[in-house]
Every structure is written in structure tokens, then in C-alpha cells.
Write an enzyme that holds these catalytic residues in place. Sequence first.
Site, PDB file in Angstrom:
ATOM      1  N   HIS A 340     -24.217  35.637  -8.150  1.00  0.00           N
ATOM      2  CA  HIS A 340     -24.014  34.920  -6.965  1.00  0.00           C
ATOM      3  C   HIS A 340     -24.871  35.383  -5.968  1.00  0.00           C
ATOM      4  O   HIS A 340     -25.250  36.488  -6.012  1.00  0.00           O
ATOM      5  CB  HIS A 340     -22.474  34.838  -6.347  1.00  0.00           C
ATOM      6  N   CYS A 383     -27.964  31.717  -6.109  1.00  0.00           N
ATOM      7  CA  CYS A 383     -28.270  30.647  -5.171  1.00  0.00           C
ATOM      8  C   CYS A 383     -28.973  31.367  -4.127  1.00  0.00           C
ATOM      9  O   CYS A 383     -28.749  32.723  -3.866  1.00  0.00           O
ATOM     10  CB  CYS A 383     -26.892  29.981  -4.593  1.00  0.00           C
TER      11      CYS A 383
END
Length: 516
Positions: A340, A383
Amino acid sequence: MEMDFQKALLEVGKTLSTDEVEALSFLCTDILSRKPVSLDCASNLFSLLMKEDRLSAGNPQLLVELLLTIQRPVILQNIKLSFQSSSPSTLISPYRKLLYRLSQQITEEELGEMKFLLTDIPRRKLDQKSTLGVFLEMEHMDLINESSLEYLESIFKSVCPALNEEIRLYRKGKPLKIIDMNQMRNMTCPFQTPRINNPKPFYRNDFREDKSPQLPPQPSINPSKSPNGEMASLDTVNPEKNNPESQENDEVLFDYPMTGNRGICLIVDNFDFSKSCQNLNNREGTMVDRDALKEVFEWLGYDVYIYLDRNAAQIKDLFAYIGQRDHSRNDSLVCCILSHGMEGGVYGVDGNFVEIKLLIECINGEKCPSLIEKPKMLFIQACQGCKQQYPVKPDGIEDETTQVSADAKVVDLRSPVIADLLVGMSTVPDHVSFRDKFSGTWYIQSLCKNLIEFVPRRVDLVSILTKVNFDVSSMTDYSRLKKQMPQPAFSLRKRVVFPVPEKPPPKIGASTKDNP
């Protein structure tokens, strides 16, 4: 002073491989009045150069130029030797540098084809000869010389036609810019001082981490060989897009040498975020990406090391350790992070943030001299924000209504701060990056599939990443509302062209069981 210099030469000789000693001897062919007796003895070569007043403590320029030509600047740093010059050195002839550069781009199979076509030279003289040895035999038979390279061009036309472009530039008076002594202009030669402190070897303690596979002291990889000599880009794969005007350019893009051990491929795969201090879900499907990267980069000749579920501190320690290793015999470095993220960094499984720029600092030229002038490739699946690109889900917040998830933050590297670096980001700043819970991420799967498709065609990495951009930007989920745009950023100064592996390419795309 002279004794210190000879000690430094001895250290240089111990560092050089047999092939590198042969290269130095070849580059000195026009400088020495007679060849060294033994090509595998660097001290013999240095002794001859000193006897002929070509090399001394007060005039180490030739040594500097030789080591920079074979791309071993780290040796100069180790012996604390540099050279002050206001213009590029010309001690080694452009013709000799041309032949050396050409030899670095010829594979073993192409060398065999060259020997087969060289019917003007007795076969016994070519057996067991390296590419440089073959060039010398061609010179002895007066088949090539500084002003006549037509014979070599005719051979290249059948074996590796792309190399004739470099010969064309040489004829136009644009010799290969292999080294530039200007990079040494602010430094001086320590051997010109009356006294010198001998440089002490720099030892670093091995990094140790519990429950982690340990990287060996010095991985050994056999260089891959290519059955096809023709260099390519996506334009040459698509001939109708070629620009004929480009043939008139005076400059040419050179390739990073890929003739030694390919190097290390480090994969950090974060799946379990159950103990994270952030609201981050487990990254379902990441094992598909991890397996695909492992198979593809092992196919390309890398030693692959996988680290699962690392917290922020452990990720920093891994990169610090990689930067402390000796990569002198490696061609490059590959690091992959699957996690992440938000803009500027990635998350460890503990939810703490790691800035990408801090990881890059661990492998820059200052922290890792053995990677100077070698490509350092960093691929990040995470991301860079929470925004979605419209007409599939970000790695950050899971959507239970779809199998596509997002990996939401990563650094904006549109202005690279170190040379020879490529950072492949799965998405542009502020936006999410999508991951299919069964098929893996759009970006990593596209990267692996395009490497498999285009490496055998000798397409360079930046062109391959352009194709990845096109493929990923064309993807969407079943709702057709989610889009993604990868963003490569680089400070590469040459092309990254992987040698074509001998083994058949791996088959990727099928989900495999996770092995924690």
C-alpha cells in the site's frame, strides 16, 4: 610516492577479472611497442606501461582513462585516484574504443557466427578467442584498421546489423563518448604529494534480520546469450512508425553493458496488514504479482530474493544493506516493492510510512559506489493517492463489491536526483493503482508480460514501459468506470537492453498458492 603508486596498481590488478585485463591490454595495443606476455596478469601490463613512460605516479591519466573506459570507476575511488583535466582524454584512440565498445555488445552466439563467417582467417586461430581476440586477428590479417572497417561491417550485416550504426558515427568523426574526464576535474592525484596515507579497505558488517532469507556474499550468475543480434525498440517492431530523419542524427544512444552477472532482484511483498496502525486491508492477489516477478527476473538472469510482510524499519534496513553490498561484478540492480502507499512513499505492514527518496539514497553513487554508471531499476506497485481516474479499485481501501482493489502513496519522481536510475510507478501522483484479487495488479502483470514479449526482440526497457503505459491505460473493470495511468521516471543515460535468455520464457498469469 612511487611505491605508493605501485601498491595501488597491485590492488587494481587484484580487483580486475581476466576479461577486464584482456580489455585493458587491447585498449593499449596502439600505445605499447610490444604486447604483454600474459594477458591474465595486470601487473605485467602496468610494468610495460611504466617502462615505456606511459604510466607513472606523476602521470596516472592513462590508468584513469582505462578504468573509466571499462566502466570500473569504483576502483579509482577505492585507491583514491582521480585526474584533473579540462577536456576529454585522447590517450586511447577512438578506433580502439570503438572496437572495445562493439565487443561489449556481441553475445557468445553472435561471436560464434562471426567466427563462422571469417573464412579469411584460419579456423585454428579463432578457436577459444574472445571478441577482442577476434578483432586482433582481423587486424593482423589486415582485414580491418583505423580507416577501413568495411569488412567488419559486412560481418555485422549478417550477425548484428545494429552495430553498424556506431561504425557509421565513427566515420562521421563522432567517436564513441565512452568516458568523460570532466567528471574528475575537481579532483587531484594523491600520488603527487610527498606522503600519502595508504587507503584502508572499507569493510561493512553484514546486515542480519530475523526470519529473512539471507543474501549471499557474492551471487554468481552466468551472463545470458542472445540468438538475435538486432537491437530494437517499439518503433522497429512497428516499422511504419520509423522516422527516416532520425538516421541523420549525429548522436547515438548507447546501451548499458550487460556482460557480467546480471545482479540482484529484491522483491518486498507486503500482504498482511492486519496489525497495521492504518486502516489498510490485506492485499489479496499480491502473490500472483510476486510469483510473476520472480519467474521473469530469474529468466532474465537475476538472483531473486523475496521478503514477505516487512514493516517500515525492515524495508529501510533492507535497502541500506543492498547499498552496502559490493556490486562490482554485477551489471545492474532491480528492486520491486508491492505494498500500500500514498504519494511520496509506501507503507510497511505496521502502517508506518517509508519515503521512496530515502530508499533511493541508499543505492545512489555516494552510498553505493559499486553501482555508479550501472542501471538501478525500482518498480513500485502502490497507490500515490486516493483519487481515481475515470473512464478498478485502488490499493488502499477495499471495495467488497468488486474483485478489483486499490493500493493507495508513492514518491513523485518526475525530477530524478541520481544518475542511471529508473523508477517505474504503477500510477501517477495523487491517484490509486488497481489490483485484481485473483489476477494480480494491472501494472505488474503488464510489466511481466511485456518483458517476456519484447526482451527476445531486444527492445530497450524504456520502450517496453511505454508499451506498459499503453496497455494499462486501456484497462478497466466491468463497470468501465475505473482507469489507471502508470508513470515511469528515469535519469538513465543509456539504453537498458536485457540480453536474450537461452531458456524459454516463463508462463505467467495463473494464480499460485502463497508460501509465507
